[in-house]
Scaffold this active site. Structure first.
Site: not given
Ligand SMILES: *Cc1c(COP(=O)(O)O)cnc(C)c1O
Length: 394
Positions: A61, A114, A179, A204
């Site tokens: 951790r 998101y 983001d 992603k």
């Molecule tokens: C999917 C996504 C998230 C969240 O990510 P997870 O891996 O599903 O927790 C945050 N921001 C964007 C733009 C996303 O596409």
């Protein structure tokens, strides 16, 4: 500095010749022997305090070498000194909010985000208050308790772009979190434009194969210390196997992103000309806010688009049911093409008024274009659009 194509292949592998290996070692240990107690104690203190490494990792951790390799590679790709990986994009966002919470209890955020980011910020779950602003309102909305400014560009699901450098300037001394999930470091590097925190849902494009849930934040050394402290204390870890798969995928990141983008431009043009499609929002068509940032802030328009079906919810649902090659599923940035319905799925947690205000309508579909042959993708999409037209006529 090496270019993204080269960094993707080589970053995080600098010590391979010294180690005598050609692929990253996968270290699954949860604990590490402590033969020298003084060294162990010093290492423990350092890691709990947020150090990137120590003589002994002590406990997984606190540190894992396989995760650290992926972090190192990602930091190089984003042009930052550090990166800190988490068990999901949401764990990464939560850690940023918890770390920011030590500086102030209020953040400014620009919609749309998101869906779950919107939900997390609006819920007050982490004791942070969110004030929603438009980019041009940032400068006037900052007060002494503002800990962070949060933007997402390209935005989900509208694909609107935000001028990162302009928001950074407006935020002054307040750090800006971008983001950058939709762009990847192949298409944009927010830290080079002044952003303090660059967040990815690594689930992603970075993962790219639909088999890892992960998040990562690229940042400077001070923020990395704060984020590692939060991670060690709250445990939102990335498993080393996930980190291994992410690192394994980075050498093809540029190829995947650029091929998907090439396909997306062609599909966007054909969709826009189709009788069943009312509107296509895609930076490469100039149909999104601030499309002029393609070519400057962004190296290209990317491979996500949203399109509005004539025939509303029923027609959109028909397309989801009729696609055969594309997968009707949430998520994005995979090698295969995914199509989903934001109002019914990803953006359900966003209140109806906000959905309507940001064009998240009943007929809207979001398409994440993969790296298949574009003609096979078009055959599939056009037969699905035809199916929607026939059922509308029936
Ligand atoms: C999917 C996504 C998230 C969240 O990510 P997870 O891996 O599903 O927790 C945050 N921001 C964007 C733009 C996303 O596409």
């Amino acid at each position: 500095m090496a270019r993204p194509e080269t960094l993707g292949v080589h970053a995080g592998r600098e010590d391979f010749s010294e180690l005598g290996v050609h692929a990253p070692p996968l270290d699954l240990s949860t604990t590490y022997p402590v033969r020298d107690l003084d060294e162990g104690t010093t290492s423990f203190d350092a890691l709990v305090g947020g150090a990137a490494t120590a003589a002994n990792p002590i406990y997984a951790r606190l540190h894992n070498p396989t995760v650290a390799r992926f972090e190192n590679a990602l930091a190089q790709l984003e042009g930052t000194t550090d990166a800190v990986a988490f068990g999901s994009g949401m764990a990464a966002m939560s850690a940023c909010l918890l770390a920011a919470g030590q500086r102030g209890k209020h953040v400014l955020a620009v919609r749309p985000l998101y869906g779950t980011n919107d939900h997390l910020l609006n819920s007050g779950l982490l004791g942070i208050r969110t004030r929603w602003v438009r980019p041009e309102e940032v400068a006037g909305a900052i007060d002494t308790d503002t800990a962070l400014v949060i933007i997402e560009t390209p935005a989900n699901p509208t694909l609107d772009l935000i001028d990162i450098a302009a928001v950074v300037k407006a935020a002054g001394a307040v750090p800006v979190l971008v983001d950058s999930t939709f762009a990847t470091p192949v298409l944009q590097q927010p830290a080079t434009l002044g952003a303090t925190l660059v967040l990815h849902s690594a689930t992603k494009f970075l993962g790219g194969h639909g088999d890892v849930i992960a998040g990562v934040v690229a940042c400077n050394a001070d923020w990395a210390v704060a984020l590692r402290q939060v991670r060690a204390a709250t445990g939102g870890l990335l498993h080393p196997l996930g980190a291994y798969l992410l690192h394994r995928g980075l050498p093809t990141l540029s190829l995947r992103v650029l091929k998907a983008q090439e396909n997306a431009q062609i599909l966007a043009e054909r969709l826009a000309a189709h009788a069943m499609v009312a509107k296509v929002s895609y930076p490469g068509l100039g149909t999104v806010a601030n499309a002029h940032l393609v070519g400057t802030q962004m190296r290209g328009p990317g491979s996500l688009m949203a399109f509005e079906m004539c025939g509303g919810h029923a027609a959109a649902a028909r397309v989801m049911a009729a696609v055969k090659l594309a997968t009707p599923a949430v998520s994005l940035g995979s090698v295969d093409t995914l199509i989903q319905h934001p109002a019914g799925l990803t953006h359900r947690v966003v209140d109806a008024a906000t959905q309507a205000q940001h064009g998240i309508t009943p007929g809207l579909l979001r398409l994440s274009v993969g790296i298949e042959h574009v003609e096979d993708l078009w055959s599939d999409l056009s037969q699905a659009l035809d199916a929607a037209r026939l059922s509308a006529a029936a």
